[in-house]
Design a protein around this motif. Structure first.
Motif, PDB file in Angstrom:
ATOM      1  N   ARG A 115     -20.645  13.835 -58.879  1.00 48.68           N
ATOM      2  CA  ARG A 115     -19.963  13.286 -57.701  1.00 48.68           C
ATOM      3  C   ARG A 115     -20.956  12.595 -56.776  1.00 48.68           C
ATOM      4  O   ARG A 115     -20.690  11.505 -56.258  1.00 48.68           O
ATOM      5  CB  ARG A 115     -19.233  14.410 -56.941  1.00 48.68           C
ATOM      6  N   ARG A 116     -22.110  13.235 -56.574  1.00 52.65           N
ATOM      7  CA  ARG A 116     -23.127  12.627 -55.705  1.00 52.65           C
ATOM      8  C   ARG A 116     -23.658  11.322 -56.298  1.00 52.65           C
ATOM      9  O   ARG A 116     -23.857  10.337 -55.573  1.00 52.65           O
ATOM     10  CB  ARG A 116     -24.279  13.597 -55.485  1.00 52.65           C
ATOM     11  N   ALA A 117     -23.875  11.309 -57.617  1.00 52.04           N
ATOM     12  CA  ALA A 117     -24.379  10.091 -58.258  1.00 52.04           C
ATOM     13  C   ALA A 117     -23.356   8.972 -58.133  1.00 52.04           C
ATOM     14  O   ALA A 117     -23.717   7.818 -57.825  1.00 52.04           O
ATOM     15  CB  ALA A 117     -24.705  10.370 -59.721  1.00 52.04           C
ATOM     16  N   HIS A 118     -22.084   9.259 -58.345  1.00 53.14           N
ATOM     17  CA  HIS A 118     -21.038   8.237 -58.224  1.00 53.14           C
ATOM     18  C   HIS A 118     -20.927   7.751 -56.778  1.00 53.14           C
ATOM     19  O   HIS A 118     -20.753   6.547 -56.524  1.00 53.14           O
ATOM     20  CB  HIS A 118     -19.686   8.786 -58.707  1.00 53.14           C
ATOM     21  N   ARG A 119     -21.041   8.670 -55.825  1.00 55.04           N
ATOM     22  CA  ARG A 119     -20.950   8.278 -54.421  1.00 55.04           C
ATOM     23  C   ARG A 119     -22.132   7.391 -54.014  1.00 55.04           C
ATOM     24  O   ARG A 119     -21.958   6.379 -53.334  1.00 55.04           O
ATOM     25  CB  ARG A 119     -20.889   9.524 -53.539  1.00 55.04           C
ATOM     26  N   ASP A 120     -23.339   7.780 -54.474  1.00 54.09           N
ATOM     27  CA  ASP A 120     -24.514   6.958 -54.149  1.00 54.09           C
ATOM     28  C   ASP A 120     -24.418   5.569 -54.771  1.00 54.09           C
ATOM     29  O   ASP A 120     -24.763   4.569 -54.132  1.00 54.09           O
ATOM     30  CB  ASP A 120     -25.794   7.641 -54.623  1.00 54.09           C
ATOM     31  N   GLN A 130     -21.940   3.476 -52.844  1.00 52.81           N
ATOM     32  CA  GLN A 130     -22.470   2.971 -51.573  1.00 52.81           C
ATOM     33  C   GLN A 130     -23.284   1.695 -51.772  1.00 52.81           C
ATOM     34  O   GLN A 130     -23.378   0.871 -50.881  1.00 52.81           O
ATOM     35  CB  GLN A 130     -23.335   4.040 -50.901  1.00 52.81           C
ATOM     36  N   ASP A 188     -20.984  18.597 -59.263  1.00 57.30           N
ATOM     37  CA  ASP A 188     -21.454  18.168 -57.952  1.00 57.30           C
ATOM     38  C   ASP A 188     -22.478  17.038 -58.079  1.00 57.30           C
ATOM     39  O   ASP A 188     -22.444  16.057 -57.321  1.00 57.30           O
ATOM     40  CB  ASP A 188     -22.070  19.351 -57.212  1.00 57.30           C
ATOM     41  N   LYS A 189     -23.371  17.171 -59.046  1.00 53.61           N
ATOM     42  CA  LYS A 189     -24.377  16.122 -59.259  1.00 53.61           C
ATOM     43  C   LYS A 189     -23.706  14.801 -59.663  1.00 53.61           C
ATOM     44  O   LYS A 189     -24.110  13.730 -59.215  1.00 53.61           O
ATOM     45  CB  LYS A 189     -25.361  16.567 -60.331  1.00 53.61           C
TER      46      LYS A 189
END
Length: 94
Positions: free
Chosen positions: A70-75, A78, A67-68
C-alpha cells in the motif's frame, strides 16, 4: 463329586485360562500423576504454543507485506505513476 446339568452346560475350567489371557494382553493402566504423563502433557502444550506462534508470525507477515505494498503504491501515485492493483482470485464470484 456330583456333576449337575449346569456344570455340563458351562465349562468352568476354561474361564481361568481365558481370564488370565485377558489380563496378560491388557495394557498397563494410565497413571495420570506419572512422569510420562506430565512429559506428554508438556509436549502437547509446547506443540500448541509453537503452532500459535507460527500462526501469529504468518498473519503478521501477511499484514506487513500488504502494508508495504500500500505504501509503495501510494508513493508511486504521488509521483504520478499508476500501477494497477492485482486482483485477487475470488472463487465465489464465478
Amino acid at each position: 463329586m456330583f456333576y449337575s446339568r449346569d456344570h455340563q452346560l458351562h465349562d468352568l475350567s476354561g474361564d481361568d485360562a481365558y481370564r488370565s489371557w485377558l489380563i496378560s494382553r491388557n495394557q498397563a493402566p494410565i497413571v495420570h500423576h506419572s512422569g510420562d504423563m506430565h512429559w506428554k502433557r508438556l509436549l502437547v502444550a509446547a506443540r500448541h504454543a509453537v503452532n500459535h506462534v507460527r500462526g501469529f508470525c504468518a498473519a503478521l507477515r501477511v499484514a506487513l507485506v500488504a502494508d508495504k505494498m500500500r505504501r509503495a503504491h501510494r508513493d508511486l501515485a504521488q509521483h504520478g505513476i499508476r500501477i494497477p492493483t492485482p486482483r485477487r482470485n475470488d472463487r465465489s464470484a464465478t
